[in-house]
Motif scaffolding. Structure first.
Motif, short mmCIF file in Angstrom:
data_model
loop_
_atom_site.label_atom_id
_atom_site.label_comp_id
_atom_site.label_asym_id
_atom_site.label_seq_id
_atom_site.Cartn_x
_atom_site.Cartn_y
_atom_site.Cartn_z
N ALA A 181 5.23 0.40 -6.18
CA ALA A 181 4.54 -0.57 -5.34
C ALA A 181 3.46 -1.22 -6.20
CB ALA A 181 3.91 0.12 -4.12
N CYS A 182 3.50 -2.55 -6.22
CA CYS A 182 2.55 -3.29 -7.06
C CYS A 182 1.25 -3.51 -6.30
CB CYS A 182 3.14 -4.63 -7.47
SG CYS A 182 4.59 -4.44 -8.51
N ARG A 183 0.60 -2.40 -5.92
CA ARG A 183 -0.60 -2.52 -5.10
C ARG A 183 -1.21 -1.14 -4.93
NH1 ARG A 183 1.30 0.02 -0.78
NH2 ARG A 183 3.45 -0.33 -0.12
N HIS A 193 -5.33 6.94 -0.64
CA HIS A 193 -6.53 6.74 0.18
C HIS A 193 -7.57 7.84 -0.02
CE1 HIS A 193 -4.45 3.44 1.66
NE2 HIS A 193 -4.23 3.77 2.91
N TRP A 194 -7.12 9.02 -0.39
CA TRP A 194 -8.05 10.12 -0.66
C TRP A 194 -9.04 9.77 -1.77
CZ3 TRP A 194 -8.31 12.21 -5.56
CH2 TRP A 194 -7.29 11.82 -6.43
N THR A 195 -8.68 8.81 -2.62
CA THR A 195 -9.56 8.49 -3.75
C THR A 195 -10.91 7.91 -3.30
OG1 THR A 195 -8.59 6.27 -4.04
CG2 THR A 195 -7.63 8.07 -5.33
N MET A 211 -9.61 -2.16 3.10
CA MET A 211 -10.32 -1.19 2.26
C MET A 211 -10.69 -1.78 0.90
SD MET A 211 -8.67 2.46 3.49
CE MET A 211 -7.01 1.94 3.90
N LEU A 212 -9.89 -2.73 0.44
CA LEU A 212 -10.23 -3.47 -0.78
C LEU A 212 -11.54 -4.24 -0.56
CD1 LEU A 212 -8.53 -3.65 -3.41
CD2 LEU A 212 -7.53 -5.76 -2.52
N ALA A 213 -11.63 -4.88 0.58
CA ALA A 213 -12.84 -5.65 0.90
C ALA A 213 -14.06 -4.74 1.01
CB ALA A 213 -12.63 -6.42 2.20
N MET A 214 -13.86 -3.56 1.62
CA MET A 214 -14.98 -2.62 1.73
C MET A 214 -15.46 -2.18 0.35
SD MET A 214 -13.67 -0.24 4.84
CE MET A 214 -13.98 -0.63 6.56
N GLN A 219 -9.19 3.94 -5.73
CA GLN A 219 -8.13 3.02 -6.15
C GLN A 219 -8.50 1.58 -5.79
OE1 GLN A 219 -4.36 3.31 -4.13
NE2 GLN A 219 -5.24 3.58 -2.10
N PHE A 220 -9.26 1.40 -4.70
CA PHE A 220 -9.61 0.05 -4.26
C PHE A 220 -10.61 -0.58 -5.23
CE2 PHE A 220 -8.32 2.50 -0.55
CZ PHE A 220 -7.28 1.72 -0.10
N GLU A 221 -11.65 0.19 -5.56
CA GLU A 221 -12.62 -0.32 -6.53
C GLU A 221 -11.94 -0.55 -7.88
OE1 GLU A 221 -16.47 1.53 -6.72
OE2 GLU A 221 -16.82 0.80 -8.75
N ASN A 222 -11.07 0.35 -8.28
CA ASN A 222 -10.42 0.19 -9.59
C ASN A 222 -9.48 -1.00 -9.61
OD1 ASN A 222 -11.30 1.64 -11.80
ND2 ASN A 222 -10.30 3.53 -11.15
N HIS A 223 -8.85 -1.30 -8.47
CA HIS A 223 -8.00 -2.51 -8.46
C HIS A 223 -8.88 -3.75 -8.68
CE1 HIS A 223 -4.54 -5.03 -7.69
NE2 HIS A 223 -5.24 -5.71 -6.80
N LEU A 224 -10.03 -3.79 -8.00
CA LEU A 224 -10.94 -4.92 -8.19
C LEU A 224 -11.46 -4.97 -9.63
CD1 LEU A 224 -13.05 -4.81 -4.89
CD2 LEU A 224 -11.21 -6.41 -5.48
#
Lengths: 376, 376
Positions: free
Chosen positions: A266-268, A274-276, A14-17, A284-289
């Protein structure tokens, strides 16, 4: 732009997506040739201890990160020595070992369940005496989804506990009587900017997350803003202490009176967030990037009430789920196996009662598939 | 599950992204080895007339579809003869030729600008007499983004028009004085279910779509629901007549008094519908997949007011855009070139004034990049 990621599970996928539409390509290192992220980004199949593989992972990468908690210290420190690796070996070390994690919370005056270390069989009895019965014994390392844990309710159970958990260093914890479990997803960017998603209410069954609701319903009524503030205050202490960069998740037990006790971190990116993808301004995935790349963070507000139902063990009949209004299905491309997280379904609705009705409908479809062992 | 797609542009790319989380893998056929969809799905690089390549495209595919309008008839009919191909060769044929398209609208009693065919230079004068001056002359085939068009304002311009447009069959059309352009994105599934997104207001400049707003602001005030109904009624006639399966887009001119004249239709997902990824319950891309696979359609309601700004010619400075709250950036992985669509930015906001302010901010950033020729 390339981001190297240790681990190639669904979180990496999902990070890659999230990266695809931002011009960010994720490259993964995972020993499993069928790692779910391999369908989305380049996958290097090798052990995490393989230094050549780690060199390939970071070749030309702007940054490296991880998508699972138990990154071997050797891999983390190699990445940190040779380039920028977030959230950093120090943060990972603090989260990987339950005694270090709880000690950090205590040091930062973040309430936790009472805890005591167990380094050998002779420590079990005094440790349990300190935390009281019932108690939970947990291995200090490599526990997840309820694995590596044992609940002690009677004094007689103490004698066999050390060997039952594999004769490894343990931590004894007070078994907290909680009203519910909530999690906070926090993010801090390389430039120091921070943001926090609304608190999430989580329901676990048999140690596995089944359902998340966000923003967490206001329990007790009216306590929402204060509870949010409290959780953010705690999270900020951890972010600051660790000079953290990326998404950090803290799970709390909430007891009556809107008190929070930190259970673990959790450091991730995290299953409860996932609801985000559909339910928040920026996932959360886009914000981590964004965080690890030093870009401005995205807004973390919820678009409305959302719920997330995990798909465990067997895939549901897809058209049945798609018929539920507001349902967004995410399948991870994994083969079915009892207890395995195969995907999730996010639900949105204009109001809480509609959301609850849709959620119950989806939970029934998902439960039927799990009970039936799958439809393929 | 595999879906074969003719064309590998950004529309195919976003179709593939929508499929990723549903367990649908898109495979593309495109003569361009750098086709944007190739970063997301398998890309077969070959001409559309290559029968071997078409056989590979549909090998093991549950269904085939297309993501651009000018699919050669030979490819479409080959796919239709040998498997399920949606929206179908008949629908494509009707949309590919402007005279057939306008005639279909007229036959279905859908208002259009006045039109007349031009088969040779001798037809220019009588055709323009029928539609009146000013008139637009358009090539009947292969026009897009304002290419292959000529506006005639003076009788003297008629003599050179035939050759200026390449001495090919033309259509003369009344130059409609419109208040604005709107588009309707409709979807019909293989099982006959239909759904319609809210009308979208579109702003073109130099023949290229620059800005879409959805739901289209209520112009004139109070006319929204009736206008939506009118557009849906027109679209439904087309869907039914063509036994259409998939997403169909119709562009309309809206003149005073909330009258609509159909300008053209596209048998595919559409640039004006990109806001649906973040702004609607279910995106046009997911709904196209659901439709052609015979799955239940997703809800088409808007989550709130959205806008979409196209990135043309040169990429903007990414952090500047990311700093705008509610901005979702989509880059297509294409190399910069004047007039080329490189990506888009979706904006959401809780209300119209906030949305407008954010949109203007993003338009300024995007315009600066285009004027400067890019920052890389």
């Amino acid at each position: 732009m390339i981001v190297g990621v240790l681990g190639g599970g669904q979180l990496g996928r999902m990070l890659a997506m999230a990266g695809q539409r931002l011009g960010v390509r994720c490259r993964f290192l995972d020993p499993d040739p069928h790692a779910p992220a391999g369908e989305i980004g380049e996958l290097i199949v090798a052990d995490y201890s393989n230094e050549g593989a780690i060199a390939r992972l970071r070749e030309g990468a702007a940054i490296t990160t991880c998508e699972f908690e138990n990154v071997p210290a050797s891999a983390a420190s190699l990445l940190e020595r040779t380039g920028r690796f977030f959230p950093g070996a120090g943060a990972l070390a603090a989260a990987q070992e339950r005694l270090a994690e709880k000690s950090l919370f205590a040091e930062l005056n973040i309430p936790t369940p009472r805890f005591a270390p167990i380094d050998g069989p002779e420590d079990v009895e005094p440790a349990v005496r300190r935390v009281g019965l019932p108690a939970v014994l947990k291995t200090r390392r490599l526990g997840y989804d309820g694995k590596g844990q044992l609940v002690l309710r009677e004094p007689e159970a103490l004698a066999s506990a050390w060997r039952a958990l594999g004769s490894v260093p343990l931590i004894a914890e007070e078994l907290v009587e909680f009203e519910r479990e909530v999690s906070l997803i926090a993010v801090r960017s390389a430039s120091g900017e921070t943001a926090f998603y609304p608190l999430i209410e989580n329901l676990h069954q048999r140690g596995i997350l089944r359902l998340s609701r966000a923003p967490a319903p206001d329990t007790p009524p009216g306590s929402g803003p204060a509870l949010q503030q409290l959780a953010q205050d705690y999270a900020r202490r951890v972010l600051d202490r660790l000079s953290y960069v990326g998404v950090l998740t803290i799970e709390f037990f909430q007891s009556s009176g809107a008190a929070l006790k930190a259970n673990e971190m959790a450091c991730r990116v995290h299953n409860s967030g996932h609801w985000t993808i559909e339910g928040a301004e920026c996932s959360q995935f886009e914000n981590h990037l964004r965080a690890i790349l030093g870009w401005p963070l995205g807004a973390t507000g919820a678009l409305g009430p959302s719920a997330m139902v995990n798909i465990i063990g067997a895939p549901p009949i897809l058209p049945e789920v798609l018929r539920v209004p507001g349902a967004a299905v995410h399948l991870y491309g994994k083969s079915p196996r009892a207890g395995r997280k195969l995907g999730h379904i996010t639900l949105r609705a204009p109001d809480e009662p509609t959301l609850s009705a849709r959620t119950e409908r989806v939970r029934a479809i998902v439960a039927a598939a799990e009970a039936g062992g799958g439809v393929g």
